[in-house]
Design a protein around this motif. Structure first.
Motif, PDB file in Angstrom:
ATOM      1  N   TRP A  60     -17.331 -47.028  17.291  1.00  0.00           N
ATOM      2  CA  TRP A  60     -18.408 -47.077  17.785  1.00  0.00           C
ATOM      3  C   TRP A  60     -18.974 -48.769  17.863  1.00  0.00           C
ATOM      4  N   LEU A  61     -18.093 -49.456  16.747  1.00  0.00           N
ATOM      5  CA  LEU A  61     -17.922 -50.845  16.533  1.00  0.00           C
ATOM      6  C   LEU A  61     -17.101 -51.658  17.741  1.00  0.00           C
ATOM      7  N   LEU A  62     -16.301 -50.904  18.239  1.00  0.00           N
ATOM      8  CA  LEU A  62     -15.436 -51.639  18.982  1.00  0.00           C
ATOM      9  C   LEU A  62     -14.406 -52.594  18.376  1.00  0.00           C
ATOM     10  N   LEU A  63     -14.087 -52.017  17.184  1.00  0.00           N
ATOM     11  CA  LEU A  63     -13.116 -52.929  16.415  1.00  0.00           C
ATOM     12  C   LEU A  63     -11.875 -53.095  17.088  1.00  0.00           C
ATOM     13  N   ASP A  64     -11.349 -51.887  17.335  1.00  0.00           N
ATOM     14  CA  ASP A  64      -9.777 -52.157  18.072  1.00  0.00           C
ATOM     15  C   ASP A  64      -9.702 -52.820  19.229  1.00  0.00           C
ATOM     16  N   SER A  65     -10.704 -52.440  19.776  1.00  0.00           N
ATOM     17  CA  SER A  65     -10.685 -53.325  21.446  1.00  0.00           C
ATOM     18  C   SER A  65     -10.554 -54.828  21.131  1.00  0.00           C
ATOM     19  N   VAL A  66     -11.495 -55.387  20.113  1.00  0.00           N
ATOM     20  CA  VAL A  66     -11.462 -56.713  19.847  1.00  0.00           C
ATOM     21  C   VAL A  66     -10.173 -57.088  19.352  1.00  0.00           C
ATOM     22  N   LYS A  67      -9.638 -56.289  18.517  1.00  0.00           N
ATOM     23  CA  LYS A  67      -8.396 -56.650  17.732  1.00  0.00           C
ATOM     24  C   LYS A  67      -7.121 -56.643  18.788  1.00  0.00           C
ATOM     25  N   VAL A  69     -23.215 -55.098  11.028  1.00  0.00           N
ATOM     26  CA  VAL A  69     -21.926 -54.814  10.393  1.00  0.00           C
ATOM     27  C   VAL A  69     -20.812 -55.425  11.030  1.00  0.00           C
ATOM     28  N   LEU A  70     -20.816 -55.900  12.348  1.00  0.00           N
ATOM     29  CA  LEU A  70     -19.786 -57.048  12.511  1.00  0.00           C
ATOM     30  C   LEU A  70     -20.007 -58.109  11.962  1.00  0.00           C
ATOM     31  N   GLU A  71     -20.877 -58.764  11.445  1.00  0.00           N
ATOM     32  CA  GLU A  71     -21.086 -59.877  10.697  1.00  0.00           C
ATOM     33  C   GLU A  71     -20.174 -59.861   9.557  1.00  0.00           C
ATOM     34  N   CYS A  72     -20.067 -58.427   8.792  1.00  0.00           N
ATOM     35  CA  CYS A  72     -19.330 -58.238   7.581  1.00  0.00           C
ATOM     36  C   CYS A  72     -17.835 -57.997   7.919  1.00  0.00           C
ATOM     37  N   THR A  73     -17.510 -57.453   8.978  1.00  0.00           N
ATOM     38  CA  THR A  73     -16.091 -57.570   9.469  1.00  0.00           C
ATOM     39  C   THR A  73     -15.414 -59.035  10.093  1.00  0.00           C
ATOM     40  N   ASN A  74     -16.387 -59.613  10.595  1.00  0.00           N
ATOM     41  CA  ASN A  74     -15.918 -61.081  10.858  1.00  0.00           C
ATOM     42  C   ASN A  74     -15.823 -61.768   9.443  1.00  0.00           C
ATOM     43  N   LEU A  75     -16.455 -61.531   8.788  1.00  0.00           N
ATOM     44  CA  LEU A  75     -16.547 -62.322   7.371  1.00  0.00           C
ATOM     45  C   LEU A  75     -15.199 -61.839   6.732  1.00  0.00           C
TER      46      LEU A  75
END
Length: 619
Positions: free
Chosen positions: A221-228, A278-284
């Motif tokens: 739901w955070l679309l992490l894989d699509s960005v990666k 949440v994305l601020e944390c993963t980007n960090l």
């Protein structure tokens, strides 16, 4: 409806029953159930009661299912027990989640495994742990960042607009999907990957209850894989690399509204703010990983790495020979003491003392070599990571270079077309007398002028002379020319651009394209920051001082929020949905190349962001 039921549905049901009348029903199958004897029943009840104590569950009358396996083909060994333990871990949730009622225990006294509760210890293999929360009614994000075995780094990020999600808590574990990282004594790489596959993702809890489907298998739901996948570097965090929980309450998060079907949360602005948090944390995590690898500047190529490794191995071998020599001297001395000690009445005591000395010395040597090997491996691994990061940087710039080639080709191919369109419309405009038609043509001419300006900018930007020869450049002309190209954008967005430029020709050689890149990136950032501002202004000021040349770039946009002053220069950090996050990183790299400096703060005059760039004046 009645006719349908009578004529169609009932006939179908009868047909089904007739076709299946020979099938045995579960309740019709005879089961051979044996009654337990009083002694057996008592023994099993005691077994279940003992089991309940082990898993710390209280119940007046323990109940459960006992399965006994007998007449096995072979006798179970320790490796069989360990295999069961490892497979069971896949069925047990990590301790970050709610208490799992499934808690297997292995009771195998013959293998010294009595009372061995099986737990899923995947969290012990984390690379980075994040504890973060939104505070002060959404006005502040606090992040506690910790690498395994490292110190905790605190971050406080003030928000321009309070996050509508309300106060939220997040615990996040990030893992590197690599064999050396996912390994310990009780869990191997393959099993760790299987556990991550089963439990990866960020799950949401409201008042202790799971909110599905967030964090379910396959739910990114955070679309992490699509960005990666879209990025060419290896620092972005993927959904299969994180295990995390978000804690919400009905009281603190009323704007996060459950969907009417109780499946998920309505995706309103509050939900998007939760995703942003949440994305601020993963980007960090991505940014810090990049910085950690970049910090070590001593090794920048494979030959240097191999040379350093060879030197270290030689030093280690020399140290080992010296220690072997010292150890042999100690052994020889002890042997002489034993020969003297044997005739003595205190023989046994002295022999034991000497043996203890030998054991103690051997333990010291073992400890030394373990530490040496550990240091050696850490140095080697760090160097390998650095080389990989350098290769990633090269790949990024290769892709950007390819993009530049495509852009240049586009500029050259369309330049003539755009000029013909622009000149043709301008000619028609002179012949038209109707005011309405003139106004329509004026809009088209302005758009064509913007296209013409961008086309010229692209052609000039990729021109070989701009990037092949460094020279003493006139900063005034270059800044003025870049701003002129953006006149179409400036006019369409009604931006007032103030230029206070001092005549200065650099006292050092510089590529013209580098200064253009700096101004272009700063301008495009300002255009984005000014979108929601009235009376938009940009001020570009240059001044020659005694020891340096200074360039100040200011606007009256939303400014820089507290805590972001250094983060914005990190690669891959971007607030734009379609941004790559390399613009300001490239600007900083260019400035560093010429031994300059760049900093950002909020302008005391215009209240927006102010970038201060300095270049040393060279004779």
């Amino acid at each position: 409806m009645y006719k349908f039921i009578e004529n169609v549905l009932l006939d179908k049901l009868r047909e089904y029953e007739e076709s299946n009348e020979d099938d045995d029903k579960i309740e019709e199958i005879g089961h051979q159930i044996e009654s337990l004897s009083f002694e057996e029943e008592k023994m099993h009840q005691e077994f279940l009661a003992d089991f309940y104590k082990k898993i710390k569950i209280s119940k007046d009358i323990p109940t459960g299912l006992i399965i006994k396996l007998h007449d096995l083909r072979h006798e179970w060994a320790l490796k069989d027990i360990n295999k069961v333990k490892k497979e069971m871990r896949l069925l047990v949730s990590p301790q970050i989640y709610e208490k799992n009622i499934f808690q297997p225990v292995i009771d195998a006294k013959e293998f010294n495994l009595d009372d061995n509760l099986i737990v899923n210890n995947i969290l012990d293999l984390y690379t980075v742990k994040i504890d973060a929360e939104v505070l002060d009614n959404g006005k502040l994000i606090k992040i506690s960042y910790q690498k395994k075995g490292g110190t905790i780094l605190p971050f406080a990020l003030e928000q321009e607009r309070p996050l509508l999600c309300g106060d939220v808590k997040l615990t996040l574990y990030q893992f590197l999907i690599e064999a050396p990282s996912l390994k310990d004594e009780s869990i191997n790489f393959a099993q760790a990957r299987e556990i991550l596959k089963e439990y990866c993702g960020v799950k949401i809890y409201r008042d202790g209850f799971r909110v599905k489907p967030y964090g379910e298998v396959g739910n990114d739901w955070l679309l992490l894989d699509s960005v990666k996948i879209k990025d060419t570097h290896s620092y972005r965090v993927g959904n299969n690399q994180v295990i995390g929980t978000i804690l919400l309450t009905e009281q603190d998060n009323p704007t996060l509204i459950d969907a009417t079907n109780r499946e998920g949360i309505i995706e309103n602005t509050a939900f998007e703010d939760l995703r942003f948090f949440v994305l601020e944390c993963t980007n960090l995590i991505s940014v810090q990983r990049f910085k950690d690898i970049q910090d070590d500047k001593n090794i920048d190529s494979l030959p240097k790495l191999e040379k350093k490794k060879d030197m270290y191995d030689a030093a280690l071998a020399k140290e080992e020979l010296e220690r072997i020599k010292q150890r042999q001297e100690i052994i020889d001395e002890n042997l002489r003491q034993i020969e003297k000690a044997i005739p003595d009445s205190q023989t046994r005591k002295e022999v034991i003392s000497i043996a203890n000395n030998l054991i103690e010395k051997s333990q010291d040597d073992l400890k030394f070599y373990r530490e040496a090997i550990k240091t050696h491996n850490e140095t080697y691994t760090k160097a390998i990571d650095l080389i990989e990061s350098k290769q990633t940087e090269v790949d990024i710039y290769k892709n950007l270079a390819t993009l530049g080639i495509l852009t240049g080709s586009f500029g050259h191919e369309t330049a003539d077309i755009i000029n013909r369109v622009y000149n043709g419309i301008s000619f028609i405009n002179h012949k038209v007398t109707d005011d309405i038609q003139k106004n329509m043509l004026k809009t088209i001419i302005n758009d064509a002028a913007r296209l013409k300006g961008y086309s010229e900018l692209i052609i000039n930007f990729v021109r070989k002379s701009n990037r092949s020869t460094a020279e003493y450049i006139d900063t005034n002309d270059i800044i003025q020319n870049v701003v002129n190209v953006y006149n179409g954008v400036i006019e369409s967005q009604k931006i007032e651009v103030l230029l206070e430029l001092s005549d200065y020709k650099t006292g050092f050689k510089m590529y013209k394209i580098d200064l253009e890149s700096i101004i272009i990136n700063l301008l495009t950032n300002s255009f984005e920051a000014l979108k929601e501002t009235k009376n938009k202004r940009i001020n570009i000021r240059t001044e020659l001082k005694e020891s340096h040349f200074e360039l100040l770039f200011e606007d009256n946009g939303k400014g820089i929020f507290k805590g972001y002053e250094n983060i914005i220069f990190n690669p891959f950090h971007t607030s734009k949905e379609t941004g790559v996050g390399l613009g300001l990183t490239i600007v900083k790299d260019i400035i560093n190349k010429y031994k300059g400096t760049i900093s950002v703060s909020n302008s005391s005059v215009h209240n927006g962001a102010m970038f201060k760039i300095t270049f040393p004046v060279e004779d």
